[in-house]
Motif scaffolding. Structure first.
Motif, short mmCIF file in Angstrom:
data_model
loop_
_atom_site.label_atom_id
_atom_site.label_comp_id
_atom_site.label_asym_id
_atom_site.label_seq_id
_atom_site.Cartn_x
_atom_site.Cartn_y
_atom_site.Cartn_z
N HIS A 136 -46.48 -107.02 -41.43
CA HIS A 136 -46.43 -106.90 -42.89
C HIS A 136 -47.63 -106.12 -43.40
N ARG A 137 -47.88 -105.00 -42.75
CA ARG A 137 -49.03 -104.16 -43.12
C ARG A 137 -48.89 -103.68 -44.56
N ASP A 138 -50.02 -103.55 -45.22
CA ASP A 138 -50.06 -103.05 -46.58
C ASP A 138 -50.03 -101.53 -46.54
N LEU A 139 -48.82 -100.98 -46.32
CA LEU A 139 -48.61 -99.55 -46.18
C LEU A 139 -47.57 -99.07 -47.17
N THR A 140 -47.71 -97.82 -47.58
CA THR A 140 -46.67 -97.20 -48.39
C THR A 140 -46.37 -95.86 -47.77
N PRO A 141 -45.14 -95.63 -47.35
CA PRO A 141 -44.03 -96.58 -47.33
C PRO A 141 -44.22 -97.63 -46.22
N ALA A 142 -43.58 -98.76 -46.40
CA ALA A 142 -43.67 -99.86 -45.44
C ALA A 142 -42.99 -99.48 -44.13
N TYR A 144 -53.53 -96.36 -44.41
CA TYR A 144 -53.83 -97.71 -43.93
C TYR A 144 -55.35 -97.86 -43.86
N GLU A 170 -43.10 -102.74 -34.81
CA GLU A 170 -44.21 -101.82 -34.56
C GLU A 170 -44.76 -102.02 -33.16
N GLU A 200 -40.43 -99.93 -41.26
CA GLU A 200 -39.07 -100.47 -41.29
C GLU A 200 -38.64 -101.11 -39.98
N ASP A 214 -44.47 -107.47 -36.27
CA ASP A 214 -44.16 -107.23 -37.67
C ASP A 214 -45.35 -107.81 -38.42
#
Length: 174
Positions: free
Chosen positions: A87-93, A160, A98, A95, A85
């Motif tokens: 906490h990648r700076d992704l949109t959408p995050a 990303y 990984e 869930e 996990d």
């Protein structure tokens, strides 16, 4: 929590330790290994040190993480497989936990990725209650083929590090 040791026909996957730093740093400094991962730039020893601490810390904090992978016959470090996990700076995050993997280029084409992914997904199916996901660059056909072989299905693209990458999800085995 400590990572359980996993064994396949030719591989041993075990918890990372500080003694694995040189092997991990050499792997992530190799341009061939990183060409589809994390922006495609070789990583410094400093970045690899942070990665190693993250790999160790995941097990303690979350009860899952990455395994260091070694050939049984030679004892040689050949890569890392596991879950995180980040906490990648992704949109959408993301869930779900990984899944991720990396192999030293010298062992590409030997089937090690198939063996290792089968082992960690078997572990995941007995430890996670829901799906796992992964993100893979479109140009990384080897990883995309491997992920699909193990039931990961494309969901959508995420951005990303300024690049569109595929986000795939795998449902737990029944």
């Amino acid at each position: 929590m400590k990572a359980p040791e996993l064994e396949t026909e030719r591989l041993v996957l075990r918890q990372f330790t500080l003694d694995d730093f040189d092997d991990l740093a050499a792997c992530w400094a190799d341009p061939e290994m990183v060409k589809f991962i994390g922006g495609g730039e070789p990583q410094s020893a400093e970045m690899s040190w942070g990665r190693l601490l993250r790999y160790i810390g995941h097990w303690h904090a979350l009860g899952y993480g990455y395994w260091a992978m070694f050939e049984k016959a030679s004892g040689r470090y050949v890569g890392s497989f596991g879950f995180q996990d980040a906490h990648r700076d992704l949109t959408p995050a993301l869930e779900y936990p990984e899944a991720g993997w990396s192999l030293v280029p010298a062992v590409h084409g030997k089937g090690y990725a198939t063996e290792a992914l089968a082992a960690i997904l078997k572990w995941a199916d007995s430890h996670f209650t829901g799906p796992v996901c992964c993100i893979i660059d479109d140009d990384n056909q080897r990883s995309l083929n491997l992920a699909r072989r193990f039931g990961f299905a494309f969901q959508h693209y995420v951005t990303y590090h300024g690049k569109q990458v595929q986000m795939l999800i795998r449902q737990p085995a029944a």
